[in-house]
Design a protein around this motif. Structure first.
Motif, mmCIF file in Angstrom:
data_model
loop_
_atom_site.group_PDB
_atom_site.id
_atom_site.type_symbol
_atom_site.label_atom_id
_atom_site.label_comp_id
_atom_site.label_asym_id
_atom_site.label_seq_id
_atom_site.Cartn_x
_atom_site.Cartn_y
_atom_site.Cartn_z
ATOM 1 N N GLU A 8 -3.313 -13.655 -33.972
ATOM 2 C CA GLU A 8 -3.805 -13.903 -32.610
ATOM 3 C C GLU A 8 -4.894 -12.863 -32.324
ATOM 4 O O GLU A 8 -4.667 -11.670 -32.457
ATOM 5 C CB GLU A 8 -2.627 -13.749 -31.624
ATOM 6 C CG GLU A 8 -2.996 -13.894 -30.163
ATOM 7 C CD GLU A 8 -3.443 -15.307 -29.793
ATOM 8 O OE1 GLU A 8 -4.368 -15.409 -28.981
ATOM 9 O OE2 GLU A 8 -2.869 -16.277 -30.327
ATOM 10 N N ILE B 4 -7.461 -10.839 -29.905
ATOM 11 C CA ILE B 4 -7.768 -10.452 -28.517
ATOM 12 C C ILE B 4 -9.128 -9.747 -28.528
ATOM 13 O O ILE B 4 -9.249 -8.635 -29.051
ATOM 14 C CB ILE B 4 -6.684 -9.505 -27.948
ATOM 15 C CG1 ILE B 4 -5.339 -10.216 -27.929
ATOM 16 C CG2 ILE B 4 -7.075 -9.016 -26.555
ATOM 17 C CD1 ILE B 4 -4.185 -9.348 -27.504
ATOM 18 N N CYS C 144 -13.539 -18.426 -27.838
ATOM 19 C CA CYS C 144 -12.564 -18.152 -26.779
ATOM 20 C C CYS C 144 -13.215 -18.426 -25.411
ATOM 21 O O CYS C 144 -14.397 -18.748 -25.335
ATOM 22 C CB CYS C 144 -12.104 -16.699 -26.855
ATOM 23 S SG CYS C 144 -13.454 -15.537 -26.563
ATOM 24 N N ASP D 45 -11.204 -14.455 -21.341
ATOM 25 C CA ASP D 45 -10.281 -13.848 -22.323
ATOM 26 C C ASP D 45 -10.788 -12.498 -22.815
ATOM 27 O O ASP D 45 -10.032 -11.719 -23.390
ATOM 28 C CB ASP D 45 -10.118 -14.772 -23.541
ATOM 29 C CG ASP D 45 -9.311 -16.021 -23.208
ATOM 30 O OD1 ASP D 45 -8.704 -16.031 -22.120
ATOM 31 O OD2 ASP D 45 -9.302 -16.962 -24.020
ATOM 32 N N ALA E 291 -2.404 -7.761 -22.363
ATOM 33 C CA ALA E 291 -2.790 -8.870 -23.243
ATOM 34 C C ALA E 291 -1.993 -8.851 -24.548
ATOM 35 O O ALA E 291 -1.600 -9.899 -25.063
ATOM 36 C CB ALA E 291 -4.287 -8.780 -23.536
ATOM 37 N N ARG F 155 1.444 -10.218 -23.632
ATOM 38 C CA ARG F 155 1.451 -11.638 -23.238
ATOM 39 C C ARG F 155 0.969 -12.572 -24.353
ATOM 40 O O ARG F 155 1.493 -13.657 -24.534
ATOM 41 C CB ARG F 155 0.554 -11.838 -22.009
ATOM 42 C CG ARG F 155 1.129 -11.253 -20.729
ATOM 43 C CD ARG F 155 0.423 -11.880 -19.525
ATOM 44 N NE ARG F 155 0.718 -11.188 -18.279
ATOM 45 C CZ ARG F 155 1.844 -11.360 -17.592
ATOM 46 N NH1 ARG F 155 2.783 -12.178 -18.044
ATOM 47 N NH2 ARG F 155 2.039 -10.704 -16.459
ATOM 48 N N ARG F 156 -0.066 -12.162 -25.095
ATOM 49 C CA ARG F 156 -0.705 -13.105 -26.023
ATOM 50 C C ARG F 156 -0.196 -13.034 -27.459
ATOM 51 O O ARG F 156 -0.160 -14.029 -28.157
ATOM 52 C CB ARG F 156 -2.222 -12.860 -26.057
ATOM 53 C CG ARG F 156 -2.908 -13.206 -24.731
ATOM 54 C CD ARG F 156 -4.411 -13.315 -24.980
ATOM 55 N NE ARG F 156 -5.180 -12.739 -23.887
ATOM 56 C CZ ARG F 156 -6.472 -12.452 -23.974
ATOM 57 N NH1 ARG F 156 -7.117 -12.667 -25.098
ATOM 58 N NH2 ARG F 156 -7.114 -11.945 -22.936
#
Length: 598
Positions: free
Chosen positions: A124, A126, A152, A156, A174, A177-178
């Motif tokens: 993932e 970020i 994205c 984000d 982040a 959560r992500r």
């Protein structure tokens, strides 16, 4: 396990990874303000002096978010192209990555290659826009580049500054959560992947691992999958600023194990740890061995230090698993090692660490890459040639293949012409040219690896005033018109200065080497010819004149035959001296070949 997050930081060199990691450590209270220093995770003097990260570092942080306690395992990675193997190791142990982009410089070559590594492992991503406090920051422009690159949404992207601490709490939110929590079964047989190891002179090898499945208990008997060796887990625990011992470490955790291993070759990075009592059926896949790109000989200045140098290299190999070496001998330098490195920066750092950490003064020979040679006798059988002196005789040689790379260069459009000229001079072929924005262009070249080994990186920075970023990966071997060039001093071949060069460059390179050696080799009592030769044909020559004593000084007046007799006698003596005289090559001469353009 649902409250654990494993993530790494990836970015181009000098985009502020370590500074941002410092702020994350401070915000989560992992390190007190009193103990805080710049580049807190970098523990080598060399890293602080150069302002770069050489080794990736793992650390665990605790963070309270919305009333719940979370465990965040962070791995800070290097940014330089030479250390991309470190990045691949760290990525394999994580579920998410912070992709950091400098708001003043935008996306650069290493950003893209590290991103592709992370996407291959389904991490993932970020995106973080760092250095927002700089006066030259261009947030809108760089944000558009990021959106275009990873697809994205604009919201984000997290604006941040490692220096002022802006956006750090947003980044932590982040991450929680992500990034998905690690998957794994704590009750399954133990399966843990080693992603790093360090050597401690009191406790032996400390291995760092990430547990994929199962649970590891202190004192348990463990086995390393690939080597098949078994040990007791004397101490296990987690990684804070110091090692923190624990009784058990479970699935999803990142930790360390000390089991009294004293030898470097008994532990392999990428190996799987399992228990002897309940072993797992297969090792963890997806880890690749490091392939050295550049080879050079490292020799002790004093031949008596050979064994000590071997000991030092083995110790270094524990801290840096990408160093590969094997013994070799040279006529000019005696016994030493043929070492494989990931690039020129890696070679410099190994040499400097040998001098600092082990007090070893060493001589490094001209670096080169590995080639494939085919002989006429059996043209299907390939020979791997890591050292030019191992090349078969030209009479029986069928063909030579050399490694080629795909180079990606991102630069401002005003420097495109100068960079193209440099790449074409280095036998590069332009494959693609893409404008990322109005004034940023990405050039893709295919070129021989041997041409970028010496001075390519420095010259690229010079012609682009430091604005070009460079990344490369190997694309296979191709046949080339290569010949072996030997350097002869006083008709004796110096094997440490032999090189494989392209036929078109041989004459100019030979001439430049001879001129450089003439400057560096001290004058002797006899005349020294310096020759560059291909086989039996000499292509360049310089002569170091002899130091002469004025033997006719005592003849004043009298017959000319007295003077002539003395001069003839001196000439005979010089001739005899030249036959027995040996030429000592100074250390600078081996390194000077690298800096022929200066």
């Amino acid at each position: 396990m649902k409250n654990i997050r494993n993530f790494c930081i990836i970015a181009h060199i000098d985009h502020g990874k370590s500074t941002l990691a410092d702020r994350l450590l401070q915000t989560t209270g992992t390190i007190s303000d009193r103990d805080m220093q710049a580049q807190a995770l970098d523990d080598m003097d060399l890293e602080r002096e150069r302002g770069i990260t050489i080794k990736s570092h793992a650390i665990q942080m605790n963070y309270k978010f919305e009333g719940e306690d979370y465990v965040l395992n962070l791995i800070d990675t290097p940014g330089h192209v030479d250390f991309s193997y470190e990045v691949s190791r760290s990525i394999a142990a994580c579920e998410g990555a912070l992709l950091i982009v400098d708001a003043a410089q935008g996306i650069e070559a290493q950003t893209i290659s590290n991103l592709y590594l992370a996407l291959e492992h389904d991490l993932e991503i970020i995106p973080v826009l760092n250095k927002m406090d700089l006066p030259g920051a261009m947030p809108e422009e760089v944000s558009d580049q990021i959106v275009e690159l990873i697809g994205c949404k604009l919201e984000d992207i997290i604006p941040a500054s490692g220096k002022t601490g802006l956006g750090v709490d947003k980044i932590l939110e982040a991450v929680i959560r992500r990034i998905p929590a690690p998957k794994g079964d704590p009750n399954a047989p133990l399966q843990a992947m080693i992603f790093d190891s360090v050597f401690n002179s009191f406790r032996g090898v400390i291995a760092y691992y990430r547990i994929m499945n199962g649970t590891l208990n202190k004192g348990e008997r463990v086995k390393f999958f690939n080597t098949g060796l078994a040990y007791n887990a004397d101490e296990i625990g987690i990684l804070k600023m110091d090692l923190v011992p624990k009784k058990t470490v479970s699935a999803g955790d990142v930790g360390y194990i000390i089991s009294g291993i004293k030898k470097a070759n008994e532990i392999k990075v990428g190996d799987t740890i399992t228990t002897v009592a309940n072993p797992c059926s297969e090792s963890i896949q997806g880890f690749e061995d490091v392939k050295p790109m550049v080879f050079a000989g490292i020799y002790p200045v004093d031949t008596e230090d050979y064994e000590e140098l071997r000991y030092s290299m083995e110790k270094l190999q524990l801290n840096d698993s990408s160093l590969v070496f094997e013994p070799e001998s040279s006529m000019a330098l005696g016994f030493g090692f043929r070492c494989g490195f990931l690039g020129m920066l890696h070679l410099e750092i190994i040499q400097e660490r040998l001098e600092r950490e082990f007090n070893m003064t060493v001589i490094t020979t001209v670096p080169n890459v590995s080639y494939y040679a085919y002989t006429r006798k059996n043209p299907d059988k390939l020979m791997l040639v890591n050292n030019p002196s191992d090349l078969p005789d030209p009479g029986i040689l069928e063909k030579i293949e050399e490694p080629y790379i795909k180079a990606q260069i991102i630069t401002k459009s005003e420097y495109t012409g100068a960079i193209m000229t440099l790449c074409i001079e280095k036998r590069g072929e332009l494959r693609n040219q893409v404008y990322l924005t109005q004034d940023r262009v990405e050039l893709t070249f295919e070129m021989p690896l041997a041409e970028i080994v010496f001075d390519f990186y420095d010259r690229l920075k010079t012609v682009s005033k430091g604005y070009a970023s460079f990344d490369y990966f190997q694309i296979g071997y191709r046949q080339s018109d290569l010949i072996k060039m030997d350097v002869l001093l006083n008709a004796e071949q110096v094997d440490a200065l032999s090189a494989l060069v392209h036929r078109s460059n041989a004459f100019s390179l030979g001439k430049r080497i001879c001129i450089k050696l003439k400057e560096l080799i001290p004058r002797q009592q006899f005349e020294i010819p310096i020759q560059a030769a291909i086989g039996a044909k000499v292509i360049a020559r310089e002569t170091i004149k002899a130091l002469r004593k004025d033997v006719t000084a005592k003849c004043y007046g009298g017959d000319i035959t007295r003077k002539r007799k003395l001069l003839e006698k001196q000439k005979e003596g010089k001739k005899r001296m030249r036959q027995v005289g040996r030429v000592e090559v100074p250390q600078e001469a081996f390194l000077a070949v690298l800096k022929l353009n200066d």
